[in-house]
Design an enzyme around this catalytic site. Structure first.
Site, PDB file in Angstrom:
ATOM      1  N   ASP A  99       0.859  -1.176   0.000  1.00 36.76           N
ATOM      2  CA  ASP A  99       0.000   0.000   0.000  1.00 36.76           C
ATOM      3  C   ASP A  99       0.902   1.235   0.000  1.00 36.76           C
ATOM      4  O   ASP A  99       1.782   1.347  -0.844  1.00 36.76           O
ATOM      5  CB  ASP A  99      -0.954  -0.064   1.207  1.00 36.76           C
ATOM      6  CG  ASP A  99      -1.969   1.075   1.236  1.00 36.76           C
ATOM      7  OD1 ASP A  99      -2.951   1.009   0.488  1.00 36.76           O
ATOM      8  OD2 ASP A  99      -1.763   2.027   2.002  1.00 36.76           O
ATOM      9  N   HIS A 299      -7.047  -6.378  -1.121  1.00 35.03           N
ATOM     10  CA  HIS A 299      -6.010  -5.358  -0.971  1.00 35.03           C
ATOM     11  C   HIS A 299      -4.932  -5.717   0.041  1.00 35.03           C
ATOM     12  O   HIS A 299      -3.784  -5.302  -0.108  1.00 35.03           O
ATOM     13  CB  HIS A 299      -6.664  -4.039  -0.550  1.00 35.03           C
ATOM     14  CG  HIS A 299      -5.683  -2.932  -0.339  1.00 35.03           C
ATOM     15  ND1 HIS A 299      -4.919  -2.411  -1.365  1.00 35.03           N
ATOM     16  CD2 HIS A 299      -5.305  -2.261   0.788  1.00 35.03           C
ATOM     17  CE1 HIS A 299      -4.135  -1.457  -0.894  1.00 35.03           C
ATOM     18  NE2 HIS A 299      -4.343  -1.349   0.405  1.00 35.03           N
TER      19      HIS A 299
END
Length: 320
Positions: A99, A299
Site C-alpha cells: 500500500d 487489498h
C-alpha cells in the site's frame, strides 16, 4: 524472537520490530496499518536467513507523529528508510512495501539505488510520474468524490475515524478484502456524501475474515490510539510529492524488483493502472519476473495470502 525498540532516525524516533540475522530486509506497511501487518512475514523471513525490521512509519503507532503536514513528503519518508538502514549499522538492504509502503519502497530504490539490494511492492505498482498532479486529476475525474479528496479536508476524516476507531478499522479492512468481493460488498473508493463521511455506507461485517482476527484488530486499534492525523498527512502531500519528484520525470527503478497484487484489490484497478501493470515488463526491465497476480486476493496482500507472499519474497530475495 522478535524484539521491539526505538531508533533515532532522520530527526524523529521510530518504533521497530526486529528478528533474525543476515542481510537486512525492511518491511514498510501502508494505510491504515502498522508494523503488525507484517507479523506473518517476520518469522518466516528471519528463518530463511534474513535480518528483518518492520517499523511503524512516521505518523503511525508508537513512532513519532510530527505536527507539520509538510513533514510527510516522499523525501521525508524515503529519508526515514535511508536513516534506518544506517542506524542499524547496515550499508544496503532489501526494501519491501505494501500500500503506501510500496511507493516509499519504490522511491527509495529510485532515489538511492546504491542502498537497495532489491525492492518489492505489494498492491501499488512502481512509480511512473504522471503528466498531471494526481490529486487534481482524481478530483476532476470523480468530481471531488474520490477518497483522496476527502482525506485532504483538514481534520474531517481524522475526526470521523477517531470517533470509533475499532469500528472504522473493521469496516475499512473488510471493505476492500477478497471476502467483500466474494460477498458482493466491495466499497467503492468514492465518498457519496462528504458530510456523512466515508464510513457511513461502508459494510460492517458480523464476522471478521479468517486472516484478520479479533487479536489483529485489537493490535491495530491500539496502534491508532493517538489518532489518524499523522497517517492522513501522507495523503495531504500527494500533489507536493508530484512537484518534488519532477527531477526524476522519466526515470525508472533499476534495482532488482518484484511486484505482487491481488485480483480483487481495487488499487491496481485505479484509472490507467491496469494498462501500466500490463506494460511493466517492457517499462521496467529490472523486474525479475512478470507482475505476480494472486487469484482471490484483495487489498491486504501479505495478510490475506501470507504463504504465497512469503514464498515469492524469499525466492526473490535469494535471487538478488
Amino acid at each position: 524472537m522478535a524484539e521491539h525498540r526505538m531508533i533515532d532516525v532522520n530527526g524523529i524516533r521510530l518504533h521497530v520490530v526486529e528478528e533474525g540475522e543476515g542481510p537486512l530486509v525492511v518491511l514498510l506497511h501502508g494505510f491504515p496499518e502498522s508494523w503488525h501487518s507484517w507479523h506473518r512475514q517476520i518469522g518466516p523471513l528471519a528463518a530463511a536467513g534474513y535480518r528483518v525490521v518492520a517499523p511503524d512509519q512516521r505518523g503511525y503507532g508508537s513512532s513519532d507523529h510530527p505536527d507539520d503536514v509538510d513533514a510527510y513528503s516522499i523525501f521525508h519518508l524515503v529519508g526515514d528508510v535511508v536513516g534506518l538502514i544506517g542506524a542499524l549499522g547496515e550499508q544496503r538492504a532489501y526494501v519491501v512495501g505494501h500500500d503506501w509502503g510500496a511507493p516509499v519502497a519504490w522511491h527509495t530504490a529510485l532515489l538511492r539505488p546504491d542502498l537497495v539490494r532489491g525492492v518489492a511492492g505489494l498492491s501499488v505498482p512502481p512509480p511512473f510520474r504522471p503528466a498531471r498532479p494526481p490529486l487534481a486529476a482524481m478530483e476532476q475525474r470523480f468530481g471531488g468524490r474520490f477518497y483522496w479528496s476527502y482525506f485532504n479536508r483538514p481534520g474531517v476524516a481524522d475526526a470521523e475515524f477517531a470517533r470509533d476507531t475499532r469500528t472504522a478499522l473493521r469496516k475499512m479492512f473488510y471493505a476492500i478484502s477478497e471476502e467483500a468481493a466474494r460477498d458482493g460488498a466491495v466499497r467503492e473508493l468514492l465518498v457519496d456524501d462528504p458530510e456523512k463521511g466515508w464510513l457511513a455506507d461502508m459494510p460492517d461485517p458480523e464476522v471478521l475474515p479468517e486472516w484478520f482476527t479479533e487479536a489483529d484488530l485489537d493490535a491495530l486499534t491500539e496502534s491508532f490510539s493517538g489518532g489518524f492525523t499523522g497517517a492522513l498527512n501522507w495523503y495531504r502531500n500527494l500533489d507536493r510529492n508530484w512537484e518534488l519528484t519532477a527531477p526524476w520525470q522519466g526515470a525508472t527503478v533499476t534495482t532488482p524488483a518484484l511486484y505482487v497484487y491481488g485480483d480483487c484489490d481495487p488499487v491496481p484497478a485505479f484509472p490507467g493502472t491496469p494498462e501500466l501493470i500490463a506494460r511493466l515488463p517492457e517499462l521496467m526491465p529490472s523486474l525479475r519476473r512478470p507482475p505476480l497476480e494472486l487469484a482471490g486476493c484483495g487489498h491486504w496482500t501479505q495478510q490475506e495470502r501470507p504463504d504465497e507472499v512469503n514464498a515469492a519474497l524469499i525466492e526473490f530475495l535469494k535471487e538478488c
